[in-house]
Scaffold this active site. Structure first.
Site, short mmCIF file in Angstrom:
data_model
loop_
_atom_site.label_atom_id
_atom_site.label_comp_id
_atom_site.label_asym_id
_atom_site.label_seq_id
_atom_site.Cartn_x
_atom_site.Cartn_y
_atom_site.Cartn_z
N PHE A 68 0.87 -1.27 0.17
CA PHE A 68 -0.01 0.01 0.07
C PHE A 68 0.89 1.27 0.01
O PHE A 68 1.75 1.38 0.76
CB PHE A 68 -0.83 0.12 1.11
CG PHE A 68 -1.89 1.11 1.31
CD1 PHE A 68 -2.98 1.17 0.28
CD2 PHE A 68 -1.56 2.37 2.01
CE1 PHE A 68 -3.85 2.37 0.42
CE2 PHE A 68 -2.38 3.40 1.67
CZ PHE A 68 -3.62 3.39 1.08
N ASP B 294 9.07 2.76 1.95
CA ASP B 294 8.00 3.38 2.52
C ASP B 294 7.80 2.95 4.06
O ASP B 294 7.23 1.96 4.14
CB ASP B 294 6.90 3.11 1.76
CG ASP B 294 5.52 3.59 1.90
OD1 ASP B 294 5.46 4.08 3.41
OD2 ASP B 294 4.61 3.37 1.30
N LYS C 75 2.17 9.57 8.71
CA LYS C 75 1.54 9.05 10.13
C LYS C 75 2.00 9.63 11.16
O LYS C 75 1.74 10.76 11.43
CB LYS C 75 1.27 7.50 9.85
CG LYS C 75 0.53 6.94 8.65
CD LYS C 75 -0.41 5.70 8.92
CE LYS C 75 -1.41 5.54 7.79
NZ LYS C 75 -0.90 4.78 6.51
C1 LIG Z 1 -0.94 5.03 5.13
C2 LIG Z 1 -0.04 4.78 4.28
C3 LIG Z 1 0.17 5.56 2.97
C4 LIG Z 1 -0.60 6.74 2.63
O1 LIG Z 1 -0.61 7.81 3.42
P1 LIG Z 1 -1.74 8.98 3.33
O2 LIG Z 1 -1.34 9.86 4.53
O3 LIG Z 1 -2.91 8.30 3.63
O4 LIG Z 1 -1.58 9.46 2.13
C5 LIG Z 1 1.35 5.04 2.20
N1 LIG Z 1 2.00 3.96 2.48
C6 LIG Z 1 1.72 3.30 3.59
C7 LIG Z 1 2.70 2.23 4.30
C8 LIG Z 1 0.90 3.72 4.65
O5 LIG Z 1 0.61 3.04 5.53
#
Ligand SMILES: *Cc1c(COP(=O)(O)O)cnc(C)c1O
Length: 391
Positions: free
Chosen positions: A136, A221, A250
């Protein structure tokens, strides 16, 4: 009041997701309260965001102070918290340069653009990025294209091209997917939204070597795993490797909209116009982010994260002989377990009814991503509600 507000206003919110008929009004520490006064123990923590819990003093104090000094001066100028924060993040990581954004997707977009810039300048125009199944990376068009959710494959076509997906934790699959067009690999060290799957050490170490050999960038990420959630300030530290680019989101803002892309000096490649944004390095966000990360670092909160994660895992394991729970997994306070014969959505709904917020991250998977400030008593309270929801 709020019941009538909900009824009258609900249809003015563009539908994107089903929400329960609750209005969350107040938060403090590990708890949320809805407008009827009902209290909830929060094991989602704003979706792995509120690492210091709800309304920590450090955030309200910092917001108050900074908002009286400077709210916004435009991205055309430096501001003090921006400089301090960038210096702080680079001093506490293996990176040299920072770009700030407001959301995780924006940080990943920056990483994708930077990887393509690198490909154009240093690798004969290479543009392809290898990502993993079930990953994701966000909800913009390019980050949706990078995401490995099968349900998204046909959505909003045509999506940006240049993303290839391979099975997670399989080095041979990445090696086989590399072409002269490959500029980068993007990886979550622990797949979060995908159901909490941890990347193996040998896989990540092999990947680092492979990327070095092929001149390909390794992008971590760490939007979900970073800022202490996986048991170290950044998850990459646990693998004994250094990525070329890392994205954060986050937890970095503790609830304030903030994200960052960090990169090595050799990747300081953008030219004016390539990347930017009205809210990049916004002073309120910079001040709050710095205060949040400082709080985590100063008290080495990740040690507590590891301890609490261990307690949650062993108390869940103790339920296994009575309830259909299995495959308890994860690191630190990024945890999940699977269910047999029980719907995760139903279980989460029953818990919510009983005053506990947990996340059904799949039809059979429950994910727990609580604030770092939780104590054993909160774990016991969570386990009690879970037990009653099963019974
Ligand atoms: C939540 C998340 C995103 C996206 O972040 P947003 O602030 O919702 O755009 C991208 N990568 C990972 C691994 C995430 O957990």
């Amino acid at each position: 009041m709020s019941d009538s507000l909900l009824k009258s206003a609900e249809n003015t919110i563009l539908f994107t997701t089903k929400r329960p008929p609750l209005v969350m009004e107040k938060g403090r520490g590990m708890y949320l309260w809805d407008t009827s006064g009902k209290k909830y123990l929060d094991f989602i923590g704003g979706w792995a965001v509120n690492c210091l819990g709800h309304c920590p003093e450090v955030i309200s104090d910092t917001l108050c102070r900074q908002s009286q000094l400077l709210v916004n001066a435009s991205p055309a100028f430096y501001n003090p918290p921006m400089l301090e924060f960038a210096q702080y993040l680079t001093a506490h990581s293996c990176f040299d340069r920072v770009f700030f954004g407001s959301s995780g997707a924006e940080a990943n977009e920056s990483a994708i653009k930077l990887a393509r810039k690198y490909g154009r300048l240093k690798k004969n125009g290479a543009f392809e990025i290898i990502a993993t199944d079930r990953s994701f990376h966000g909800r913009t068009l390019a980050t949706m294209a990078a995401t490995g959710k099968p349900q998204w494959a046909g959505l909003f076509e045509p999506k940006p091209k240049g993303f290839v997906h391979v099975p997670f934790n399989r080095l041979d699959a990445i090696e086989a997917a590399i072409t002269p067009n490959t500029c980068a690999v993007i990886l979550e060290p622990i797949q979060g939204e995908g159901g909490v799957y941890v990347a193996d050490s040998a896989y990540v170490q092999g990947l680092r070597k492979l990327c070095d050999r092929e001149g390909i960038l390794l992008i971590f990420d760490e939007i979900q795993t970073g800022i202490g959630r996986a048991g170290t300030l950044f998850a990459y530290e646990q693998y004994g490797i250094e990525p070329d680019i890392m994205t954060l989101g986050k937890g970095i803002g503790g609830g304030f909209p903030l994200s960052a892309m960090l990169a090595k000096e050799a990747l300081n490649l953008f030219e004016p116009g390539d990347q930017g944004g009205t809210y990049t390095a916004q002073p309120l966000a910079m001040a709050v982010g710095l205060a949040v990360v400082r709080t985590v670092v100063d008290s080495k909160l990740w040690d507590h994260v590891v301890q609490m994660g261990g307690i949650i895992q062993s108390k869940l394991a103790a339920l296994q002989h009575r309830f259909p729970i299995h495959s308890i997994r994860g690191k630190g306070l990024l945890l999940a377990f699977d269910l047999t014969g029980v719907s995760a959505t139903d279980l989460a709904a029953r818990c919510l009814e009983a005053g506990l917020i947990i996340n059904a991250s799949g039809p059979q998977t429950i994910r727990l991503i609580p604030p770092y400030i939780l104590q054993e008593s909160h774990v016991d309270e969570m386990i009690r509600i879970l037990e009653s929801a099963f019974s």
